[in-house]
Design an enzyme around this catalytic site. Structure first.
Site, PDB file in Angstrom:
ATOM      1  N   LYS A  99       0.838  -1.211   0.000  1.00 46.75           N
ATOM      2  CA  LYS A  99       0.000   0.000   0.000  1.00 46.75           C
ATOM      3  C   LYS A  99       0.868   1.255   0.000  1.00 46.75           C
ATOM      4  O   LYS A  99       0.627   2.192  -0.755  1.00 46.75           O
ATOM      5  CB  LYS A  99      -0.893  -0.018   1.243  1.00 46.75           C
ATOM      6  CG  LYS A  99      -1.503   1.335   1.581  1.00 46.75           C
ATOM      7  CD  LYS A  99      -2.309   1.301   2.854  1.00 46.75           C
ATOM      8  CE  LYS A  99      -1.539   1.483   4.141  1.00 46.75           C
ATOM      9  NZ  LYS A  99      -1.212   2.866   4.522  1.00 46.75           N
ATOM     10  N   ASN A 100       1.892   1.287   0.841  1.00 43.25           N
ATOM     11  CA  ASN A 100       2.678   2.513   1.000  1.00 43.25           C
ATOM     12  C   ASN A 100       3.653   2.760  -0.149  1.00 43.25           C
ATOM     13  O   ASN A 100       4.291   3.813  -0.209  1.00 43.25           O
ATOM     14  CB  ASN A 100       3.395   2.519   2.351  1.00 43.25           C
ATOM     15  CG  ASN A 100       2.410   2.735   3.490  1.00 43.25           C
ATOM     16  OD1 ASN A 100       1.262   3.101   3.256  1.00 43.25           O
ATOM     17  ND2 ASN A 100       2.860   2.513   4.720  1.00 43.25           N
ATOM     18  N   CYS A 157      -3.814  13.241  13.505  1.00 34.31           N
ATOM     19  CA  CYS A 157      -4.489  11.963  13.300  1.00 34.31           C
ATOM     20  C   CYS A 157      -4.252  11.098  14.529  1.00 34.31           C
ATOM     21  O   CYS A 157      -3.584  11.520  15.477  1.00 34.31           O
ATOM     22  CB  CYS A 157      -4.046  11.274  12.022  1.00 34.31           C
ATOM     23  SG  CYS A 157      -2.517  10.394  12.144  1.00 34.31           S
ATOM     24  N   ARG A 188       1.550  14.760  13.255  1.00 36.12           N
ATOM     25  CA  ARG A 188       1.972  14.531  11.871  1.00 36.12           C
ATOM     26  C   ARG A 188       1.933  15.770  10.960  1.00 36.12           C
ATOM     27  O   ARG A 188       1.159  15.834  10.009  1.00 36.12           O
ATOM     28  CB  ARG A 188       1.149  13.393  11.248  1.00 36.12           C
ATOM     29  CG  ARG A 188       1.296  12.107  12.018  1.00 36.12           C
ATOM     30  CD  ARG A 188       0.593  10.960  11.358  1.00 36.12           C
ATOM     31  NE  ARG A 188       1.263  10.492  10.159  1.00 36.12           N
ATOM     32  CZ  ARG A 188       0.753   9.567   9.352  1.00 36.12           C
ATOM     33  NH1 ARG A 188      -0.416   9.052   9.589  1.00 36.12           N
ATOM     34  NH2 ARG A 188       1.425   9.178   8.298  1.00 36.12           N
ATOM     35  N   ASP A 200       5.478   0.687  11.734  1.00 45.66           N
ATOM     36  CA  ASP A 200       4.239   0.037  11.275  1.00 45.66           C
ATOM     37  C   ASP A 200       4.138  -1.420  11.716  1.00 45.66           C
ATOM     38  O   ASP A 200       3.123  -2.073  11.464  1.00 45.66           O
ATOM     39  CB  ASP A 200       4.120   0.126   9.739  1.00 45.66           C
ATOM     40  CG  ASP A 200       3.857   1.547   9.268  1.00 45.66           C
ATOM     41  OD1 ASP A 200       3.527   2.408  10.106  1.00 45.66           O
ATOM     42  OD2 ASP A 200       3.988   1.797   8.053  1.00 45.66           O
ATOM     43  N   ARG A 235      -8.444  -0.324   5.335  1.00 44.92           N
ATOM     44  CA  ARG A 235      -7.606   0.675   4.670  1.00 44.92           C
ATOM     45  C   ARG A 235      -6.304   0.065   4.162  1.00 44.92           C
ATOM     46  O   ARG A 235      -5.725   0.554   3.196  1.00 44.92           O
ATOM     47  CB  ARG A 235      -7.262   1.819   5.635  1.00 44.92           C
ATOM     48  CG  ARG A 235      -8.435   2.706   5.934  1.00 44.92           C
ATOM     49  CD  ARG A 235      -7.987   3.897   6.719  1.00 44.92           C
ATOM     50  NE  ARG A 235      -6.958   4.647   5.993  1.00 44.92           N
ATOM     51  CZ  ARG A 235      -6.381   5.747   6.444  1.00 44.92           C
ATOM     52  NH1 ARG A 235      -6.728   6.233   7.623  1.00 44.92           N
ATOM     53  NH2 ARG A 235      -5.468   6.373   5.740  1.00 44.92           N
TER      54      ARG A 235
END
Ligand code: EPZ
Length: 433
Positions: free
Chosen positions: A22-23, A130, A135, A320, A412
């Site tokens: 995803k990233n 968030c 951030r 992560d 997500r």
């Protein structure tokens, strides 16, 4: 709102296919704005964030097709395996990334650099805070100013323009930022002259972006090191690119195998992407071996052992994968000290894991986890993607039933998580509604 119900205690056995990262996919999709030709991306994961980025690009005027089908809405249904997404930014109809989309997904800010470089103007909503911390995007903005951009903050928006075009510069990032490195690599590719980025991020996702930009005609050196040199070119062309495997999904399922005492082969991924995680799992007593198709993960002993870890930019241990490892350490023999250095507030899973019987105390940026022999199921909820998946992992190992609420966080970034786990013997189901 969907929920996931798990009845824990079943060892996982079998194979799990790992999807595209995803990233990596998010900046790669934004890179399509840099050219009027088609950027074709394969191995995109079928997750909600990719659909959100697709929606944003469509609003900016990018034409989207799946396998050349060109129906305009390919991301809304079905898996993406074996399919190729074509993104064509022939003309940019709009230069605004609106609050509604940026609020939903902070990575929307990745359109700033490409829009500015290609169209000379961009208006991107400020992301705001968030669940894992404030951030800010100050590092992106200061660096773009060094390339000659004029930036104003007005009505909650970043108003950026480059009246005289972007010009190469020597940019020393004050701290390592994945997103700022990506935005600057993209912007500098179309700037006049040479840009040097020092203290740049080195994540595999940055390397994947560099590879794709090079295929589009960008002149980039030093990808994968902390000093990246970009010689600007007048235009970029279309290209085809396969998104690299998701190292965080790989690590997450490795923990799933370990936490249940299972034996799982993770296919279409590579050991080399998760060395820092594999090293910690090894220290904890989890065996990871490369196979022809990917990586095999087995828990060697009865219980894993406690280990200490500190999150750091790549090649250090990834933030992560912090929450997932904490779930594993919750049932380890002995204590573990887990220190988070990337984000200020990334321990939102701690109170929820504690409700399942974990013994964790947080002091500033460190969490002391004293392993317990068994966790017990409970209804839980979390406020971000990795925190949610750590609760699901804890549920796989816990006695009785766990219900993970607010599954949209999981959706997500994890593709068909319950199907992948059920195929390996987990007692898990999604409750719709
Ligand atoms: C990327 O976020 C990832 N997102 C995150 O993945 C990941 O946690 C993070 O990198 C760190 O590895 C994507 O790739 C889409 P940063 P990014 O800029 O780029 C501070 C997930 O779960 N900072 O490297 O936003 C920042 O607040 C997610 O998939 C500034 O102060 O992260 C943080 O403390 C969540 N000013 C640190 O730097 C800035 O202008 C690192 O952030 C930019 C960042």
């Amino acid at each position: 709102m969907d929920r996931i119900r798990i009845r824990g205690g079943r060892p996982l056995n079998g194979a799990i296919r790992i999807g595209g990262a995803k990233n990596a996919a998010l900046p790669l999709m934004a890179a399509s704005l840099l050219t009027d030709e088609t950027l074709a991306l394969g191995n995109l994961p079928h997750v909600a964030d990719i659909a959100t980025m697709g929606e944003l690009l469509v609003q900016l005027g990018v034409g989207v097709s799946m396998n050349g089908a060109g129906d305009g809405a390919p991301l809304a249904n079905g898996g993406n395996e074996g399919r190729v997404l074509g993104l064509t930014a022939e003309a940019l109809a709009n230069r605004t990334a609106p609050y509604d989309l940026v609020r939903k997904m902070r990575a929307s800010v990745l359109v700033l650099g490409p829009l500015l470089a290609r169209a000379g103007r961009a208006r991107v909503s400020l992301p705001g805070g968030c669940a894992i911390g404030p951030r800010p995007v100050d590092i992106h903005l200061r660096a773009l100013e060094q390339l000659g951009a004029e930036i104003d903050l007005r009505d909650g928006y970043i108003e950026a323009s480059a009246p005289n075009g972007l010009h190469g510069a020597q940019i020393a990032f004050p701290s390592v930022s994945v997103g700022a490195t990506e935005n600057l690599m993209m912007a500098a590719s179309l700037a006049v002259g040479e840009t040097t980025l020092t203290n740049a991020a080195r994540e595999p996702e940055i390397q994947d972006l560099g590879k794709c930009l090079s295929a589009m005609g960008a002149r980039i050196e030093g990808i994968g090191t902390d000093t990246i040199r970009v010689a600007g070119v007048a235009r970029l062309r279309g290209a085809e690119h396969q998104v690299l495997p998701d190292r965080i999904e790989t690590g997450t399922y490795a923990v799933a195998a370990a936490i249940t005492g299972g034996d799982v082969e993770l296919v279409e991924t590579e050991m080399g992407l998760i060395e820092a995680v594999a090293e910690k799992l090894h220290d904890a007593g989890v065996e990871m071996t490369p196979t022809a198709r990917g990586v095999r993960v087995r828990r060697a002993g009865n219980r894993v052992s406690g280990i200490d870890l500190v999150t750091e930019p790549y090649p250090g241990y990834p933030t992560d994968m912090q929450a997932q490892m904490m779930a594993l350490m919750a049932i380890a023999e002995g204590a573990s000290l887990i220190t988070e250095t990337i984000f200020e507030n990334r321990f939102m899973h701690v109170p929820e894991l504690s409700r399942m019987g974990a013994n964790i105390t947080v002091h500033g940026g460190s969490a002391m986890v004293r392993g317990v022999p068994v966790l017990t199921g409970a209804p839980v909820m979390a406020t971000d993607l990795r925190a949610s998946v750590s609760l699901l992992l804890a549920g796989l190992a816990a006695r009785d039933e766990t219900v993970v609420n607010r599954v949209y966080h999981l959706d997500r970034g994890y593709e068909r998580v319950e199907e992948k786990l059920a195929a390996c013997g987990a007692d898990i189901e999604r409750i719709r509604g």
